[in-house]
Design an enzyme around this catalytic site. Structure first.
Site, PDB file in Angstrom:
ATOM      1  N   GLY A 125      66.138 136.636  24.721  1.00 24.99           N
ATOM      2  CA  GLY A 125      67.458 136.424  24.122  1.00 24.99           C
ATOM      3  C   GLY A 125      67.921 137.694  23.433  1.00 24.99           C
ATOM      4  O   GLY A 125      68.934 138.277  23.766  1.00 24.99           O
ATOM      5  N   ALA A 147      62.375 126.775  11.035  1.00 21.33           N
ATOM      6  CA  ALA A 147      61.962 125.539  11.693  1.00 21.33           C
ATOM      7  C   ALA A 147      60.571 125.139  11.205  1.00 21.33           C
ATOM      8  O   ALA A 147      60.257 123.952  11.087  1.00 21.33           O
ATOM      9  CB  ALA A 147      61.965 125.717  13.209  1.00 21.33           C
ATOM     10  N   PRO A 184      47.973 135.365  14.663  1.00 20.90           N
ATOM     11  CA  PRO A 184      47.877 136.827  14.783  1.00 20.90           C
ATOM     12  C   PRO A 184      48.042 137.328  16.213  1.00 20.90           C
ATOM     13  O   PRO A 184      48.565 138.416  16.425  1.00 20.90           O
ATOM     14  CB  PRO A 184      46.485 137.151  14.238  1.00 20.90           C
ATOM     15  N   GLY A 205      59.410 137.356   8.739  1.00 22.87           N
ATOM     16  CA  GLY A 205      59.659 137.371  10.184  1.00 22.87           C
ATOM     17  C   GLY A 205      59.066 138.603  10.816  1.00 22.87           C
ATOM     18  O   GLY A 205      58.901 139.639  10.175  1.00 22.87           O
ATOM     19  N   GLY A 231      59.817 139.409  14.463  1.00 19.39           N
ATOM     20  CA  GLY A 231      60.384 139.672  15.784  1.00 19.39           C
ATOM     21  C   GLY A 231      61.118 140.988  15.921  1.00 19.39           C
ATOM     22  O   GLY A 231      61.240 141.516  17.024  1.00 19.39           O
ATOM     23  N   GLU A 232      61.648 141.504  14.843  1.00 24.78           N
ATOM     24  CA  GLU A 232      62.535 142.648  14.967  1.00 24.78           C
ATOM     25  C   GLU A 232      62.037 143.908  14.277  1.00 24.78           C
ATOM     26  O   GLU A 232      62.416 145.018  14.638  1.00 24.78           O
ATOM     27  CB  GLU A 232      63.925 142.257  14.420  1.00 24.78           C
TER      28      GLU A 232
END
Ligand code: FES
Ligand code: FES
Lengths: 165, 752
Positions: free
Chosen positions: B247, B522, B642, B712, B714-715
């Site tokens: 995405g 979530a 991990p 987070g 992811g980025e």
């Protein structure tokens, strides 16, 4: 026009009546034969997502016209596992986290299976990276992919040696 | 398979969360059975293909609709002349993420790649060929493609509602107090998400209800938005999005082609599938906008910052605003008495940019980290020492405490693993055995921690297993696995005993899968739903005289391994199965809505941090650059899995490598056309491009960011990496390149 071809797909002999000569193998599989496991990422031979084996060799199915494949044997990701038993490459991809979104994965796995079968790059990660570079993974799961192939290749070499002995 | 159970994070969190489990969706993904949107094929389905504009600005004056209609198999051709009405004006935004879209509202062309017609046919081949027969004629206006001809404008907001300008302290005074001011401009190009899965939709109407198979990062918001476009209640829109083939931000927002396909399905009363071609993804589905960033860094004699000024000029479309919040990357990292960050917009004839993996931070950190390297050089300091000298103990400007910040540990552990000590200060000092120039560079990684409201349901069943549900989406981050681990821990069960459902909009709203916030958002909802189910089960047991837990209501019970135990006497326990059986209940259902506590959020600065160290090798004659080694150390709160977290860091670091050395959409200034709008010419890294990667997971306890302590992952890997590689190129060659990606010719021209 219609044109009839005979193919063996994942071990099953099939006669396919092509409704259109423009149909690629990829669109034949995905849109007409209910085998959507093979993916389309570019439709131009640039990403490898659509890789399948035709007569045991890796090809980009988006670049081959179905009409030209009469009499061939096609293996797709759906035909790799023996029942519930995963192919060693499939199992190694899970163990080494060789994917994230999974969209490039069918193509990566089919490329890897072809590469191992062709006897390339034994144990050499650099060669594997080079030979797998026709398969783009935008998620960047490359490290896991390379490790998975190394492991599966090792396992298959050992199995071959055992068979030969 | 080898489970990395020796990881300290795994030990720390014991049973479920914290374990490096393999992906629960792995079996589906390696066998081709994971279903992506375009894999669906309802009976009677038609194929839609958009025709796109080849000019950047002007009007379509003619389309050969007759030729397209005459092609065998064509069912309908939609153009502005016959496009059925929509209930929402596509030129009106739909907050928070609804951008203006092109859905054949008129004959105006606003960018290359804009849909100008939709052909629907019985087969994909027929639709594709008929779309090519439309042979559009245009009235062409001059395209605005660059700083030289685009219109600059002031901004009300950047990113999604962030302030465009922030001032802390007195910049002029800070600059005046400096013994040295480092000043430079950096340019980052337009980049395209290029998720491997093209944007797709299969739309099927039943009366005033529609089912949409589509990759979607924000299901609840999308249901509302589609409802508004088609004048039906949000609950009449069913979105199925179990898996996204990537995405990266591009599947969180509505786009014109998908709306047109849904419209065609309603008009023709048959299911319609539309899949964008790769080239069609360069326009209507967002991209990372082009930026030009000016930085001024004032330093004193001790190498401490006296002023930090970051100005970003950010390209957007002629008709809508998404402004890369690039300069905001300079707010949270380095301690300075004066900080000014500001943004300006630039209107070009392009598709509207949108959020792309680490929006703002990626581009902004690229410029900031190179500028910091330049400032360190100016001060005669090692880049790591320079960053440590300017370490922010509290949030710069506001003085708010960080909810947690183990960045110092990241610097030190990363440097140790990389072998940073002993790096020569001067460039062009190192060669490898083949005579290649070797350089080492570093950058700080940072990403904010958003938290989206989310809901979940947890059902404990009579057989002692559980079903947990939330309408989240897996796009590769490992939601199925990490979220199930969180739920299992809350429920006192093994992950194997927990069935996890997600990816369909009828489930409780799982919030947005974006901003690196999905696991926390979530996950907290699932945790709370699990705790709610356990509380209900405990209420049954402690009120039941036949239960060994009778009367323990005030003392409390703890859920473990499918049993409730008295807190004060672990020997007294009862299994979920027995409790439910005696109560004659088939199940207990826990529910939860979870969000961040606004008071805690207000009082703390919340960020993930990291440090990335890079080695590059440069061919001294050819200028060819290879990143050979990357070590990243990241602190992002609690780690749930991990194995998956490491994969996220690797993915981010590869994106950073790509930003630094590969990716760029190249626009033809005469036509406004992107000249490399495909995967052959637009370079994303392939396996052979990727350096050896090492990601270190630094432990971090964060009691504030959310009750689970999850940030987070992811980025953040992109940030830091870009600067580290660019700085390593400087260290190898002595050439400072300030325009990304760093090209061979930049090095050769500088040498000539
Ligand atoms: S879809 Fe065939 S190579 Fe990309
Ligand atoms: S796993 Fe997502 S593209 Fe490879």
């Amino acid at each position: 026009m219609s044109l009839s071809i005979s193919l063996t797909i994942n071990g099953q002999a099939r006669t396919v009546v092509l409704d259109d000569p423009r149909v690629t193998l990829l669109d034949l599989l995905r849109e007409r034969l209910d085998l959507p496991g093979t993916k389309k990422g570019c439709d131009r031979g640039q990403c490898g997502a659509c890789t399948v084996l035709v007569d045991g060799r890796r090809i980009n199915s988006c670049l081959s016209l179905a009409a030209s494949l009469d009499g061939t044997e096609v293996t797709t990701i759906e035909g790799l596992a023996e029942g519930e038993a995963l192919h060693p490459v499939q199992a190694a991809f899970i163990a080494h986290d060789g994917f994230q979104c999974g969209y490039c994965t069918p193509g990566q796995i089919m490329s890897a299976v072809g590469l191992i079968k062709e006897g390339h790059a034994n144990g050499d990660p650099e060669r594997i990276r080079e030979l797998m570079s026709g398969n783009i993974c935008r998620c960047g799961a490359y490290q896991g992919i390379t490790e998975a192939i190394l492991e599966a290749q090792k396992a298959s070499t050992e199995a071959n040696r055992r068979d030969a002995a | 398979m080898s489970l990395d159970t020796a990881s300290p994070t795994a030990r720390r969190h014991g049973s479920n969360a914290g374990q490096p489990l393999t992906r629960r969706d792995g079996l589906l993904k390696v066998t081709g059975r994971a279903t992506y949107a375009a894999d669906n094929h309802p009976d009677g389905m038609l194929y839609a293909v958009t025709a796109i504009s080849r000019i950047a600005r002007g009007r379509v004056t003619a389309l050969d609709v007759g030729a397209a209609r005459a092609h065998a198999g064509v069912v309908e051709v939609l153009t502005p002349a016959n496009r059925p009405p929509l209930a929402h004006d596509p030129d009106e935004k739909m907050p928070p993420f609804g951008f203006r879209v092109e859905v054949l509202q008129d004959d105006t062309v606003r960018y290359v790649g804009q849909p100008i017609a939709l052909v629907v046919a019985e087969t994909l081949e027929a639709a594709t060929e008929a779309a090519a027969l439309l042979d559009p004629q245009y009235e062409i206006a001059d395209a605005r493609t660059d700083r030289s001809n685009g219109d600059r404008f002031g901004l009300a907001a950047v990113g999604i509602g962030a302030p465009p300008r922030t001032v802390h302290g007195d910049l002029a005074a800070g600059l005046a107090a400096a013994t040295h001011v480092t000043e430079a401009e950096y340019e980052t190009p337009a980049q395209y998400h290029n998720a491997m899965e093209p944007h797709a939709v299969v739309a099927e109407w039943h009366g005033d209800r529609v089912t949409l198979d589509m990759p979607n990062q924000a299901m609840a918001l999308s249901c509302a938005a589609y409802g508004a476009y088609f004048d039906i209640p949000a609950e009449n829109v069913l979105i199925r999005s179990p898996f996204l083939g990537g995405g990266f931000g591009s599947k969180a927002i509505l786009n014109g082609p998908q709306i047109l396909a849904i419209l065609a399905a309603r008009m023709l009363k048959r299911p319609v599938k539309l899949v964008l071609t790769r080239t069609q993804m360069y326009g209507p589905v967002g991209h990372r906008g082009h930026t030009w960033q000016k930085l001024r860094i004032g330093t004193d004699a001790q190498g401490r910052l006296t002023a930090l000024h970051h100005h970003a000029l950010c390209a957007t479309s002629s008709f809508d605003e998404f402004i890369e919040p690039a300069a905001n990357a300079s707010l949270p990292l380095y301690d300075s008495p004066a900080i000014l960050v500001e943004h300006e917009g630039l209107r070009l004839d392009i598709g509207t940019p949108g959020p792309m993996r680490a929006p703002g931070e990626a581009s902004g950190s690229a410029a900031l980290e190179v500028a910091m390297d330049e400032a360190a050089v100016a001060c005669g300091m090692d880049p790591l020492e320079f960053r440590l000298a300017n370490y922010a103990e509290t949030e710069p400007g506001t003085g708010r405490p960080f909810s947690s910040k183990a960045l110092r540990e990241c610097y030190l552990e990363g440097a140790k693993r990389f072998g940073w000590a002993g790096r020569p200060l001067e460039p062009r000092q190192m060669r490898d055995e083949n005579g290649f120039l070797v350089g080492w560079g570093m950058g700080t990684a940072v990403f904010h921690c958003p938290h989206f409201p989310a809901e979940a349901r947890a059902t404990l069943r009579a057989d002692g297993t559980a079903l947990v549900e939330t309408a989240g989406a897996d796009m590769g981050q490992g939601a199925w696995t990490a979220l199930a681990q969180i739920a299992a821990e809350a429920l006192g069960l093994d992950p194997d005993q927990v069935e996890f459902h997600s990816g369909i909009s009828t489930l409780p709203d799982g919030g947005i899968a974006g901003g690196s916030g999905h696991t926390a958002s979530a996950g907290l909802a699932l945790n709370n739903a699990g705790e709610d189910a356990i509380a209900k089960l405990a209420a049954i047991a402690t009120a039941d005289p036949a239960s060994p837990l009778f009367g323990a209501g005030n003392i409390g019970v703890v859920a473990r391994s499918g049993r409730l135990h008295r807190i004060d006497d672990e020997g007294r326990s009862e299994s979920y199965v027995d409790i439910l059986a005696r109560a004659g209940q088939a199940e207990v259902i826990g529910t939860a809505k979870a969000a961040r506590d606004p008071a805690i959020a207000e009082a703390h600065a919340m960020f993930s941090h990291g440090a990335v160290f890079a080695e590059v090798k440069v061919d001294p004659d050819l200028g060819q650059i290879r990143a050979t080694r990357l070590v990243g150390a990241f602190a992002a709160g609690r780690v749930i899995n991990p194995r998956l977290v490491r994969s996220q860091y690797f993915g981010g670091m590869i994106w950073g490598t790509s930003f630094a050395l590969h990716e760029e959409a190249v626009t033809d200034r005469r036509t406004g056309r992107i000249m490399n709008a495909d995967l052959a010419e637009y370079h994303v890294p392939v396996n052979a491009d990727v350096p050896s990667l090492d990601a270190i997971l630094i432990e971090e306890d964060d009691p504030y960011v959310n009750p689970l302590g999850i940030k987070g992952v992811g980025e953040i890997g992109i940030t830091g990496t870009v600067g580290a590689i660019a700085n390593a190129v400087w260290h190898a060659t002595g050439v400072r390149v300030r325009r990304f990606p760093v090209r061979i010719e930049d090095l050769l021209i500088a040498r000539a």
